[in-house]
Scaffold this motif. Structure first.
Motif, PDB file in Angstrom:
ATOM      1  N   CYS A  29     -33.922 -34.836  59.937  1.00  0.00           N
ATOM      2  CA  CYS A  29     -33.369 -33.549  60.183  1.00  0.00           C
ATOM      3  C   CYS A  29     -33.868 -33.206  58.652  1.00  0.00           C
ATOM      4  N   ASP A  30     -34.351 -32.324  58.782  1.00  0.00           N
ATOM      5  CA  ASP A  30     -35.207 -31.525  58.151  1.00  0.00           C
ATOM      6  C   ASP A  30     -34.798 -29.651  57.244  1.00  0.00           C
ATOM      7  N   LEU A  31     -33.834 -30.055  56.588  1.00  0.00           N
ATOM      8  CA  LEU A  31     -32.548 -28.760  56.325  1.00  0.00           C
ATOM      9  C   LEU A  31     -33.406 -27.738  55.695  1.00  0.00           C
ATOM     10  N   ALA A  32     -34.482 -27.530  56.057  1.00  0.00           N
ATOM     11  CA  ALA A  32     -35.751 -26.398  56.006  1.00  0.00           C
ATOM     12  C   ALA A  32     -36.297 -25.767  56.974  1.00  0.00           C
ATOM     13  N   ASP A  33     -35.769 -26.307  58.296  1.00  0.00           N
ATOM     14  CA  ASP A  33     -35.609 -26.071  59.455  1.00  0.00           C
ATOM     15  C   ASP A  33     -34.964 -25.809  60.389  1.00  0.00           C
ATOM     16  N   PRO A  34     -34.267 -24.345  60.459  1.00  0.00           N
ATOM     17  CA  PRO A  34     -33.127 -23.929  61.609  1.00  0.00           C
ATOM     18  C   PRO A  34     -33.034 -25.262  63.160  1.00  0.00           C
ATOM     19  N   ASP A  35     -33.868 -25.791  63.290  1.00  0.00           N
ATOM     20  CA  ASP A  35     -34.624 -25.998  64.313  1.00  0.00           C
ATOM     21  C   ASP A  35     -33.981 -27.606  64.587  1.00  0.00           C
ATOM     22  N   SER A  36     -34.348 -27.918  63.775  1.00  0.00           N
ATOM     23  CA  SER A  36     -34.760 -29.434  63.173  1.00  0.00           C
ATOM     24  C   SER A  36     -32.903 -29.406  63.091  1.00  0.00           C
TER      25      SER A  36
ATOM     26  N   ARG B 128     -17.971 -45.784  60.056  1.00  0.00           N
ATOM     27  CA  ARG B 128     -19.881 -45.664  61.331  1.00  0.00           C
ATOM     28  C   ARG B 128     -20.399 -44.563  60.662  1.00  0.00           C
ATOM     29  N   VAL B 129     -21.507 -44.675  60.287  1.00  0.00           N
ATOM     30  CA  VAL B 129     -21.844 -43.123  59.360  1.00  0.00           C
ATOM     31  C   VAL B 129     -23.497 -43.034  60.458  1.00  0.00           C
ATOM     32  N   PHE B 130     -23.334 -41.914  60.090  1.00  0.00           N
ATOM     33  CA  PHE B 130     -24.949 -40.942  60.766  1.00  0.00           C
ATOM     34  C   PHE B 130     -25.980 -41.059  59.743  1.00  0.00           C
ATOM     35  N   VAL B 131     -27.527 -41.415  59.332  1.00  0.00           N
ATOM     36  CA  VAL B 131     -27.861 -41.471  58.444  1.00  0.00           C
ATOM     37  C   VAL B 131     -28.756 -40.141  58.640  1.00  0.00           C
ATOM     38  N   THR B 132     -28.874 -39.286  57.995  1.00  0.00           N
ATOM     39  CA  THR B 132     -30.278 -38.532  57.747  1.00  0.00           C
ATOM     40  C   THR B 132     -31.365 -38.486  56.616  1.00  0.00           C
ATOM     41  N   ALA B 133     -32.143 -37.963  57.275  1.00  0.00           N
ATOM     42  CA  ALA B 133     -33.346 -37.419  56.551  1.00  0.00           C
ATOM     43  C   ALA B 133     -34.345 -36.626  56.824  1.00  0.00           C
ATOM     44  N   ARG B 134     -35.365 -36.390  56.077  1.00  0.00           N
ATOM     45  CA  ARG B 134     -36.700 -35.438  56.085  1.00  0.00           C
ATOM     46  C   ARG B 134     -37.368 -36.472  57.201  1.00  0.00           C
ATOM     47  N   ASP B 135     -36.959 -38.160  56.657  1.00  0.00           N
ATOM     48  CA  ASP B 135     -38.139 -38.671  56.974  1.00  0.00           C
ATOM     49  C   ASP B 135     -37.772 -39.466  57.832  1.00  0.00           C
ATOM     50  N   ALA B 136     -38.048 -39.305  59.149  1.00  0.00           N
ATOM     51  CA  ALA B 136     -36.452 -40.393  59.783  1.00  0.00           C
ATOM     52  C   ALA B 136     -37.102 -42.207  59.598  1.00  0.00           C
TER      53      ALA B 136
ATOM     54  N   LEU C 108     -13.571 -44.761  60.966  1.00  0.00           N
ATOM     55  CA  LEU C 108     -14.416 -43.185  60.000  1.00  0.00           C
ATOM     56  C   LEU C 108     -15.920 -42.947  60.137  1.00  0.00           C
ATOM     57  N   ARG C 109     -16.467 -41.868  60.650  1.00  0.00           N
ATOM     58  CA  ARG C 109     -17.252 -41.366  61.322  1.00  0.00           C
ATOM     59  C   ARG C 109     -17.603 -40.160  60.254  1.00  0.00           C
ATOM     60  N   ILE C 110     -18.924 -40.893  59.760  1.00  0.00           N
ATOM     61  CA  ILE C 110     -19.273 -39.287  58.760  1.00  0.00           C
ATOM     62  C   ILE C 110     -20.253 -39.510  58.444  1.00  0.00           C
ATOM     63  N   ALA C 111     -21.518 -38.811  58.455  1.00  0.00           N
ATOM     64  CA  ALA C 111     -23.271 -38.185  58.599  1.00  0.00           C
ATOM     65  C   ALA C 111     -23.322 -37.884  56.593  1.00  0.00           C
ATOM     66  N   VAL C 112     -23.858 -37.925  56.766  1.00  0.00           N
ATOM     67  CA  VAL C 112     -24.514 -38.354  55.176  1.00  0.00           C
ATOM     68  C   VAL C 112     -26.118 -37.805  55.221  1.00  0.00           C
ATOM     69  N   THR C 113     -26.055 -36.685  54.688  1.00  0.00           N
ATOM     70  CA  THR C 113     -27.653 -35.725  54.549  1.00  0.00           C
ATOM     71  C   THR C 113     -28.565 -36.505  53.503  1.00  0.00           C
ATOM     72  N   GLY C 114     -29.775 -36.182  53.739  1.00  0.00           N
ATOM     73  CA  GLY C 114     -30.410 -36.631  52.538  1.00  0.00           C
ATOM     74  C   GLY C 114     -30.606 -38.198  52.367  1.00  0.00           C
ATOM     75  N   ALA C 115     -29.721 -39.446  53.360  1.00  0.00           N
ATOM     76  CA  ALA C 115     -29.678 -40.814  53.180  1.00  0.00           C
ATOM     77  C   ALA C 115     -31.274 -41.503  53.592  1.00  0.00           C
ATOM     78  N   GLY C 116     -31.792 -41.259  53.323  1.00  0.00           N
ATOM     79  CA  GLY C 116     -32.999 -41.900  52.987  1.00  0.00           C
ATOM     80  C   GLY C 116     -33.513 -42.595  52.464  1.00  0.00           C
ATOM     81  N   ARG C 117     -33.136 -42.267  50.947  1.00  0.00           N
ATOM     82  CA  ARG C 117     -33.246 -43.256  49.115  1.00  0.00           C
ATOM     83  C   ARG C 117     -31.874 -42.387  48.269  1.00  0.00           C
TER      84      ARG C 117
END
Length: 238
Positions: free
Chosen positions: A62-69, A31-39, A6-15
């Motif tokens: 990925c900064d969720l508060a920034d649409p471009d990000s 297979r996990v796609f890990v995102t956090a504001r702090d790369a 499975l391909r899974i994206a998790v936001t805020g996954a830095g901690r």
């Protein structure tokens, strides 16, 4: 429970909880796609997954508060995969303070933008990948602060506002995507601890929240669990 392939994206996954979610999915073969504001924090989670030798992981800033990000992450993900099986909307900044003056304007804007606007935009831009999956799920880590009548958290009113917005988005999304076979699950945990005894008279733990997510995602496709609501330990321990 096996999520092999499975391909899974998790936001805020830095901690914290996001990291636990990413590790748990990877340990079950995803297979996990890990995102956090702090790369760098996202890269740290991906490295932990690689060290454990189960599943696969790629890290993204990925900064969720920034649409471009948000758009940049969605575009980068589309270059790496033709479909996404699970999107876990976990990322959100917690803001404390019972009075409105207890937080400055910038923190209020970031809190609402990250949890509310960020969830909406990321889901929008990843929806084509989810629609390409044979078993798409959208999981929203909301909060009891998004429940009507909940007043027991010490979170700032802006956090309450953000979580009510997220809850309303999840509810209408569940209704409108149901006919496409896309399951939308929301969890409403009270303020919980990262570590602690998993006992009836103790605070809810992050591990238990993670187990609820794994359970729901692992159910057969005829099982649409829309929400998890939790009882909270009372101040007197009862």
């Amino acid at each position: 429970m096996d999520f092999h392939g499975l391909r899974i994206a998790v936001t805020g996954a830095g901690r914290d909880t996001g990291r636990l979610l990413a590790l748990a999915f990877a340990e079950r073969g995803a297979r996990v796609f890990v995102t956090a504001r702090d790369a760098g924090a996202a890269a740290g989670t991906a490295e932990l997954i690689r060290q454990r030798g189960r599943g696969m992981a790629e890290a993204f800033g990925c900064d969720l508060a920034d649409p471009d990000s948000v758009r940049g992450f969605a575009a980068a993900l589309a270059e790496r995969t033709g479909h996404l099986d699970v999107l876990v909307n976990n990322g959100a900044g917690y803001l404390t303070g019972e009075g409105l003056p207890d937080a400055d304007d910038a923190d209020i804007v970031a809190t609402i933008a990250g949890a509310a606007t960020g969830t909406v935009l990321l889901t929008k831009h990843l929806l084509p990948l989810l629609r390409s999956s044979a078993r798409p799920d959208i999981v929203n880590l909301v909060s009891a602060c998004g429940e009507v009548g909940h007043r027991r958290s010490g979170a700032h009113p802006a956090f309450y506002a953000a979580k009510h917005a997220q809850a309303g988005f999840a509810e209408i999304l569940s209704y409108r995507l149901r006919t496409e076979g896309i399951r939308v699950l929301s969890l409403f945990p009270p303020d919980f601890v990262q570590d602690g005894p998993r006992e009836s008279d103790a605070d809810l733990t992050a591990a238990s929240v993670v187990d609820c997510v794994l359970f729901a995602v692992g159910q057969p496709r005829d099982c649409f669990i829309r929400e998890f609501r939790f009882e909270q330990v009372r101040p007197d321990g009862s």
